[in-house]
Scaffold this motif. Sequence first.
Motif, mmCIF file in Angstrom:
data_model
loop_
_atom_site.group_PDB
_atom_site.id
_atom_site.type_symbol
_atom_site.label_atom_id
_atom_site.label_comp_id
_atom_site.label_asym_id
_atom_site.label_seq_id
_atom_site.Cartn_x
_atom_site.Cartn_y
_atom_site.Cartn_z
ATOM 1 N N ALA A 114 0.662 -1.255 0.004
ATOM 2 C CA ALA A 114 0.499 0.056 -0.110
ATOM 3 C C ALA A 114 1.014 1.183 0.404
ATOM 4 O O ALA A 114 2.015 1.182 0.391
ATOM 5 C CB ALA A 114 -0.796 -0.344 1.462
ATOM 6 N N PRO A 115 0.619 2.084 -1.045
ATOM 7 C CA PRO A 115 1.540 3.248 -0.981
ATOM 8 C C PRO A 115 1.225 4.369 0.187
ATOM 9 O O PRO A 115 0.123 4.768 0.929
ATOM 10 C CB PRO A 115 1.258 4.033 -2.335
ATOM 11 C CG PRO A 115 -0.196 3.392 -2.677
ATOM 12 C CD PRO A 115 -0.352 1.965 -1.906
ATOM 13 N N ILE A 116 2.101 4.743 0.500
ATOM 14 C CA ILE A 116 1.941 5.913 1.648
ATOM 15 C C ILE A 116 1.960 6.841 1.117
ATOM 16 O O ILE A 116 1.386 8.272 1.172
ATOM 17 C CB ILE A 116 3.024 5.747 2.903
ATOM 18 C CG1 ILE A 116 2.279 4.404 3.429
ATOM 19 C CG2 ILE A 116 2.796 6.695 4.054
ATOM 20 C CD1 ILE A 116 3.184 4.088 4.896
ATOM 21 N N ALA A 117 3.874 7.453 0.579
ATOM 22 C CA ALA A 117 3.932 9.165 -0.148
ATOM 23 C C ALA A 117 5.169 8.580 -1.354
ATOM 24 O O ALA A 117 5.648 7.563 -1.434
ATOM 25 C CB ALA A 117 3.926 9.466 1.301
ATOM 26 N N ILE A 118 5.401 9.315 -2.394
ATOM 27 C CA ILE A 118 6.590 9.803 -3.031
ATOM 28 C C ILE A 118 6.916 10.406 -2.332
ATOM 29 O O ILE A 118 6.740 11.352 -1.711
ATOM 30 C CB ILE A 118 6.121 9.709 -4.469
ATOM 31 C CG1 ILE A 118 4.868 9.060 -4.760
ATOM 32 C CG2 ILE A 118 7.296 10.127 -4.956
ATOM 33 C CD1 ILE A 118 5.697 7.568 -5.089
ATOM 34 N N VAL A 119 8.250 10.204 -1.596
ATOM 35 C CA VAL A 119 9.155 11.376 -0.893
ATOM 36 C C VAL A 119 9.942 12.192 -1.531
ATOM 37 O O VAL A 119 10.870 13.210 -1.395
ATOM 38 C CB VAL A 119 10.050 10.641 0.463
ATOM 39 C CG1 VAL A 119 10.952 10.938 0.718
ATOM 40 C CG2 VAL A 119 9.174 9.695 1.112
ATOM 41 N N PHE A 120 10.587 11.598 -3.222
ATOM 42 C CA PHE A 120 11.788 12.361 -3.756
ATOM 43 C C PHE A 120 11.322 11.474 -5.129
ATOM 44 O O PHE A 120 11.457 10.717 -5.457
ATOM 45 C CB PHE A 120 12.819 12.045 -2.640
ATOM 46 C CG PHE A 120 13.986 11.963 -3.702
ATOM 47 C CD1 PHE A 120 14.792 13.090 -2.336
ATOM 48 C CD2 PHE A 120 14.958 11.508 -4.433
ATOM 49 C CE1 PHE A 120 16.199 13.320 -3.206
ATOM 50 C CE2 PHE A 120 16.559 11.383 -5.125
ATOM 51 C CZ PHE A 120 16.972 12.937 -4.624
ATOM 52 N N ARG A 121 11.771 12.715 -5.812
ATOM 53 C CA ARG A 121 12.644 12.293 -7.270
ATOM 54 C C ARG A 121 13.311 13.021 -7.545
ATOM 55 O O ARG A 121 13.844 14.232 -7.467
ATOM 56 C CB ARG A 121 10.661 12.770 -8.266
ATOM 57 C CG ARG A 121 9.979 12.480 -8.376
ATOM 58 C CD ARG A 121 8.298 12.752 -9.068
ATOM 59 N NE ARG A 121 7.462 12.447 -8.953
ATOM 60 C CZ ARG A 121 7.099 10.943 -9.418
ATOM 61 N NH1 ARG A 121 8.157 10.259 -10.239
ATOM 62 N NH2 ARG A 121 5.950 10.147 -9.105
ATOM 63 N N GLY A 288 20.468 16.145 -5.032
ATOM 64 C CA GLY A 288 20.140 16.178 -5.785
ATOM 65 C C GLY A 288 18.710 15.670 -6.443
ATOM 66 O O GLY A 288 18.549 15.251 -7.488
ATOM 67 N N GLY A 289 17.407 16.354 -5.789
ATOM 68 C CA GLY A 289 16.451 15.201 -6.312
ATOM 69 C C GLY A 289 15.243 16.632 -5.954
ATOM 70 O O GLY A 289 15.687 17.266 -5.052
ATOM 71 N N GLU A 290 13.525 17.124 -5.751
ATOM 72 C CA GLU A 290 12.944 16.810 -5.008
ATOM 73 C C GLU A 290 11.559 16.468 -4.484
ATOM 74 O O GLU A 290 11.537 14.902 -4.884
ATOM 75 C CB GLU A 290 12.279 18.187 -6.602
ATOM 76 C CG GLU A 290 13.337 18.907 -7.316
ATOM 77 C CD GLU A 290 12.654 19.502 -8.550
ATOM 78 O OE1 GLU A 290 12.536 21.021 -9.074
ATOM 79 O OE2 GLU A 290 12.386 18.604 -9.173
ATOM 80 N N THR A 291 11.096 17.225 -3.703
ATOM 81 C CA THR A 291 9.857 16.670 -2.868
ATOM 82 C C THR A 291 8.621 16.718 -3.635
ATOM 83 O O THR A 291 8.613 17.984 -4.431
ATOM 84 C CB THR A 291 9.638 17.005 -1.368
ATOM 85 O OG1 THR A 291 9.907 18.755 -1.863
ATOM 86 C CG2 THR A 291 10.998 16.260 -0.638
ATOM 87 N N PRO A 292 7.694 15.752 -3.882
ATOM 88 C CA PRO A 292 6.555 15.831 -4.913
ATOM 89 C C PRO A 292 6.105 17.083 -4.301
ATOM 90 O O PRO A 292 5.709 17.358 -3.116
ATOM 91 C CB PRO A 292 5.900 15.228 -4.952
ATOM 92 C CG PRO A 292 6.812 13.786 -4.418
ATOM 93 C CD PRO A 292 7.878 14.832 -4.067
ATOM 94 N N THR A 293 5.176 17.648 -5.628
ATOM 95 C CA THR A 293 4.302 18.930 -4.299
ATOM 96 C C THR A 293 2.322 18.809 -4.775
ATOM 97 O O THR A 293 1.812 19.047 -4.154
ATOM 98 C CB THR A 293 4.566 19.988 -4.960
ATOM 99 O OG1 THR A 293 4.294 20.229 -6.150
ATOM 100 C CG2 THR A 293 5.486 21.017 -4.309
#
Length: 324
Positions: A114-121, A288-293
């Motif tokens: 079960a997905p909780i959150a995408i943390v980093f891209r 070197g990444g971003e948090t999804p908004t």
Amino acid sequence: MPKIVLAAAFSGLLLLAGGAGAQSFPTKQVRLVIAFPPGGATDVVGRILARRLSDEFGQQVIVDNRAGAGGGLGTQSVARSEPDGHTLVFTVAGPITAVPHVNKDVGYRMSDLAPIAIVFRSPLLLVVPSTSPIRTLPDLLVRGKPANGQPAAYGSSGVGALSHLGSEMLNVAAGTSFVHVPYKGTPGTLQALLAGDIQWALATGNDSKGNLEAGKLRPLAVMSEKRSALFPSVPSMAELGLEGLDLDTWFGLFAPARTPQPTLDLLHRTVKKILGEPEFAARMRELGGETPTDANTPAAITAGLQKESAELQRIVKVLDIKAN
């Protein structure tokens, strides 16, 4: 009237009991399985998240690195664990959307989590050692043609990993025959690359950043239609003449699928709060990444995962990729 009051009071007690059940989580230390070895991008970001979760919950969050099978071993251990929210997995895309298609014996399906959150891209960069005579993508592609001798070798973090599938997509798009050499995670891949055992690799911006800044790696292209805002000087595959190679990588937090919904909701709210912190977002950019908004709800993530899984399954079938 007394009966109505009694019924209302009883209903209120039930609601309070349900809320109390969610708020009582966690009741013991939480184990965060990272499906790759220590030192890689997944591990670095996962440990930062673990520390913040410990702060929020007032319970220790223990990191457990379980590498192997392109991230499948650690992911399987969580898919089969007690679904109470106290065992979670932090992983990249491959073990969720690709490995089950490549390795039929991996022991889990995407639906078991079960997905909780995408943390980093982070973007995927095609990199070579700075000491390499290969200075541009066209230079590299010439070395992938059988007519020009033994094709060069590339490394990946395992069979079925995104770095593997993305590299094979390049083989198809460019008509090359680069040889695949799998490793147990990106750190091993980059070590082999710097040692000259392989000639190139796909690596996340996070994994590449330190070696790029130290002048040890040279980026030839980013696996996307457009340039990345994080690496604006690196050309995209599309502008170099290779269309359809548009892949980035994400790091996400997952629980066993049968975890109670109130616990999943609490985990999601907690991670969402952390992602909204300016300090956390700034740290992710440094790495070197971003948090999804946006589109980071469990429902939106599930829809995205299903689409990604279907596309990667198509690639696996076309290329006939199988675990050894």
